[in-house]
Design a protein around this motif. Structure first.
Motif, PDB file in Angstrom:
ATOM      1  N   CYS A  29      36.349 -59.120  38.499  1.00 41.44           N
ATOM      2  CA  CYS A  29      35.816 -59.414  37.168  1.00 41.44           C
ATOM      3  C   CYS A  29      34.758 -58.167  36.908  1.00 41.44           C
ATOM      4  CB  CYS A  29      35.083 -60.815  37.092  1.00 41.44           C
ATOM      5  SG  CYS A  29      33.851 -61.239  35.791  1.00 41.44           S
ATOM      6  N   THR A  30      34.662 -57.646  35.932  1.00 46.98           N
ATOM      7  CA  THR A  30      33.842 -56.678  35.644  1.00 46.98           C
ATOM      8  C   THR A  30      32.857 -57.282  34.608  1.00 46.98           C
ATOM      9  OG1 THR A  30      35.230 -55.463  33.963  1.00 46.98           O
ATOM     10  CG2 THR A  30      35.271 -54.777  36.174  1.00 46.98           C
ATOM     11  N   TYR A  31      31.581 -56.838  34.415  1.00 47.35           N
ATOM     12  CA  TYR A  31      30.742 -57.472  33.479  1.00 47.35           C
ATOM     13  C   TYR A  31      29.553 -56.393  33.325  1.00 47.35           C
ATOM     14  CZ  TYR A  31      27.819 -58.848  37.585  1.00 47.35           C
ATOM     15  OH  TYR A  31      27.317 -58.991  38.503  1.00 47.35           O
ATOM     16  N   TYR A  32      28.863 -56.627  32.146  1.00 43.85           N
ATOM     17  CA  TYR A  32      27.546 -56.024  31.944  1.00 43.85           C
ATOM     18  C   TYR A  32      26.821 -57.040  31.279  1.00 43.85           C
ATOM     19  CZ  TYR A  32      24.004 -53.359  29.999  1.00 43.85           C
ATOM     20  OH  TYR A  32      22.710 -52.643  29.876  1.00 43.85           O
ATOM     21  N   GLY A  33      25.652 -57.144  31.873  1.00 40.55           N
ATOM     22  CA  GLY A  33      24.537 -58.140  31.395  1.00 40.55           C
ATOM     23  C   GLY A  33      23.135 -57.494  31.327  1.00 40.55           C
ATOM     24  N   ARG A  34      22.440 -58.168  30.737  1.00 40.09           N
ATOM     25  CA  ARG A  34      20.957 -57.784  30.372  1.00 40.09           C
ATOM     26  C   ARG A  34      19.975 -58.736  30.173  1.00 40.09           C
ATOM     27  NH1 ARG A  34      19.215 -55.483  25.382  1.00 40.09           N
ATOM     28  NH2 ARG A  34      20.602 -56.104  23.623  1.00 40.09           N
ATOM     29  N   VAL A  35      18.900 -58.490  30.466  1.00 38.73           N
ATOM     30  CA  VAL A  35      17.721 -59.448  30.054  1.00 38.73           C
ATOM     31  C   VAL A  35      16.834 -58.724  29.129  1.00 38.73           C
ATOM     32  CG1 VAL A  35      15.512 -60.491  30.898  1.00 38.73           C
ATOM     33  CG2 VAL A  35      17.723 -60.548  32.309  1.00 38.73           C
ATOM     34  N   GLU A 101      22.269 -61.508  27.822  1.00 37.36           N
ATOM     35  CA  GLU A 101      23.659 -61.503  27.360  1.00 37.36           C
ATOM     36  C   GLU A 101      24.468 -60.924  28.168  1.00 37.36           C
ATOM     37  OE1 GLU A 101      25.644 -59.520  23.527  1.00 37.36           O
ATOM     38  OE2 GLU A 101      24.064 -60.907  22.983  1.00 37.36           O
ATOM     39  N   ALA A 102      25.861 -61.328  28.304  1.00 31.86           N
ATOM     40  CA  ALA A 102      26.798 -60.385  29.542  1.00 31.86           C
ATOM     41  C   ALA A 102      28.004 -60.601  28.663  1.00 31.86           C
ATOM     42  CB  ALA A 102      26.760 -60.825  30.787  1.00 31.86           C
ATOM     43  N   VAL A 103      28.869 -59.575  28.839  1.00 34.93           N
ATOM     44  CA  VAL A 103      30.387 -59.811  28.462  1.00 34.93           C
ATOM     45  C   VAL A 103      31.008 -59.703  29.802  1.00 34.93           C
ATOM     46  CG1 VAL A 103      30.153 -59.410  25.991  1.00 34.93           C
ATOM     47  CG2 VAL A 103      30.408 -57.280  27.614  1.00 34.93           C
ATOM     48  N   TYR A 104      32.222 -60.111  29.833  1.00 36.14           N
ATOM     49  CA  TYR A 104      32.742 -59.835  31.193  1.00 36.14           C
ATOM     50  C   TYR A 104      34.396 -60.296  30.900  1.00 36.14           C
ATOM     51  CZ  TYR A 104      32.432 -64.951  32.057  1.00 36.14           C
ATOM     52  OH  TYR A 104      32.534 -66.373  31.922  1.00 36.14           O
ATOM     53  N   SER A 105      35.185 -59.716  31.657  1.00 38.72           N
ATOM     54  CA  SER A 105      36.580 -59.775  31.627  1.00 38.72           C
ATOM     55  C   SER A 105      37.224 -59.648  32.920  1.00 38.72           C
ATOM     56  CB  SER A 105      37.197 -58.741  30.652  1.00 38.72           C
ATOM     57  OG  SER A 105      37.028 -57.577  31.057  1.00 38.72           O
ATOM     58  N   GLY A 106      38.347 -59.768  33.271  1.00 38.76           N
ATOM     59  CA  GLY A 106      39.069 -59.784  34.472  1.00 38.76           C
ATOM     60  C   GLY A 106      40.363 -60.484  34.699  1.00 38.76           C
ATOM     61  N   GLY A 107      40.980 -60.605  36.021  1.00 36.42           N
ATOM     62  CA  GLY A 107      42.008 -61.335  36.093  1.00 36.42           C
ATOM     63  C   GLY A 107      42.404 -61.141  37.625  1.00 36.42           C
ATOM     64  N   LEU A 108      43.607 -61.648  37.912  1.00 34.80           N
ATOM     65  CA  LEU A 108      44.171 -61.716  38.920  1.00 34.80           C
ATOM     66  C   LEU A 108      44.407 -60.404  39.365  1.00 34.80           C
ATOM     67  CD1 LEU A 108      46.374 -64.719  39.316  1.00 34.80           C
ATOM     68  CD2 LEU A 108      44.278 -64.390  40.324  1.00 34.80           C
ATOM     69  N   VAL A 109      44.330 -59.637  40.556  1.00 32.48           N
ATOM     70  CA  VAL A 109      44.762 -58.312  40.953  1.00 32.48           C
ATOM     71  C   VAL A 109      45.981 -58.070  41.822  1.00 32.48           C
ATOM     72  CG1 VAL A 109      42.234 -57.467  40.411  1.00 32.48           C
ATOM     73  CG2 VAL A 109      42.963 -58.202  42.836  1.00 32.48           C
ATOM     74  N   ASP A 110      46.178 -59.080  42.591  1.00 30.76           N
ATOM     75  CA  ASP A 110      47.198 -58.974  43.718  1.00 30.76           C
ATOM     76  C   ASP A 110      48.009 -60.466  43.714  1.00 30.76           C
ATOM     77  OD1 ASP A 110      49.122 -58.422  45.851  1.00 30.76           O
ATOM     78  OD2 ASP A 110      47.584 -57.528  46.947  1.00 30.76           O
ATOM     79  N   GLN A 111      49.072 -60.382  42.724  1.00 36.91           N
ATOM     80  CA  GLN A 111      49.988 -61.581  42.652  1.00 36.91           C
ATOM     81  C   GLN A 111      50.454 -62.174  43.952  1.00 36.91           C
ATOM     82  OE1 GLN A 111      50.227 -63.549  39.736  1.00 36.91           O
ATOM     83  NE2 GLN A 111      48.830 -62.305  39.102  1.00 36.91           N
TER      84      GLN A 111
END
Length: 117
Positions: A29-35, A101-111
């Motif tokens: 999961c990669t994300y960027y968030g900030r206060v 606020e943060a946005v993030y995305s990701g998924g399975l990396v090794d089925q």
């Protein structure tokens, strides 16, 4: 149980998360968030965030629940997708005003790793 690696850059911003099971990467999961826009310390905001993250949705175990509230803080998480491939946005509101606020995305990396559990 898996293990999680968190990478933080700076006091207010955070990026990156990898989840391993039995020593193998399962998902990323990669994300960027900030206060911002709050008299609360970043430590106080992230303490509340860590508390909210203790209650993930069972079929979407990345990050936190759809909603979590305590005192004058509310955590909200808007999910899109599934554990295979997801993108999301999370917010923390203080008295109805956005302070994180943060946005993030990701998924399975090794089925193959997932299928061998």
């Amino acid at each position: 149980m898996g293990s999680t690696i968190w990478n933080w850059l700076g006091e207010l911003d955070g990026v990156g998360e990898e989840v391993y099971y039995k020593g193998r990467p399962v998902w990323l999961c990669t994300y960027y968030g900030r206060v911002y826009n709050t008299p609360l310390s970043p430590d106080a905001v992230y303490e509340f965030l860590r508390e909210a993250l203790r209650y993930p949705v069972e079929d979407k175990p990345f990050r936190g629940p759809g909603r979590y509230a305590k005192d004058n803080l509310v955590y909200r998480n808007k999910f899109h997708g599934s554990a295979d491939n997801f993108s999301c946005k999370e917010l923390i509101l203080e008295n109805g005003k956005s302070i994180y606020e943060a946005v993030y995305s990701g998924g399975l990396v090794d089925q193959r790793a997932r299928d061998s559990f």
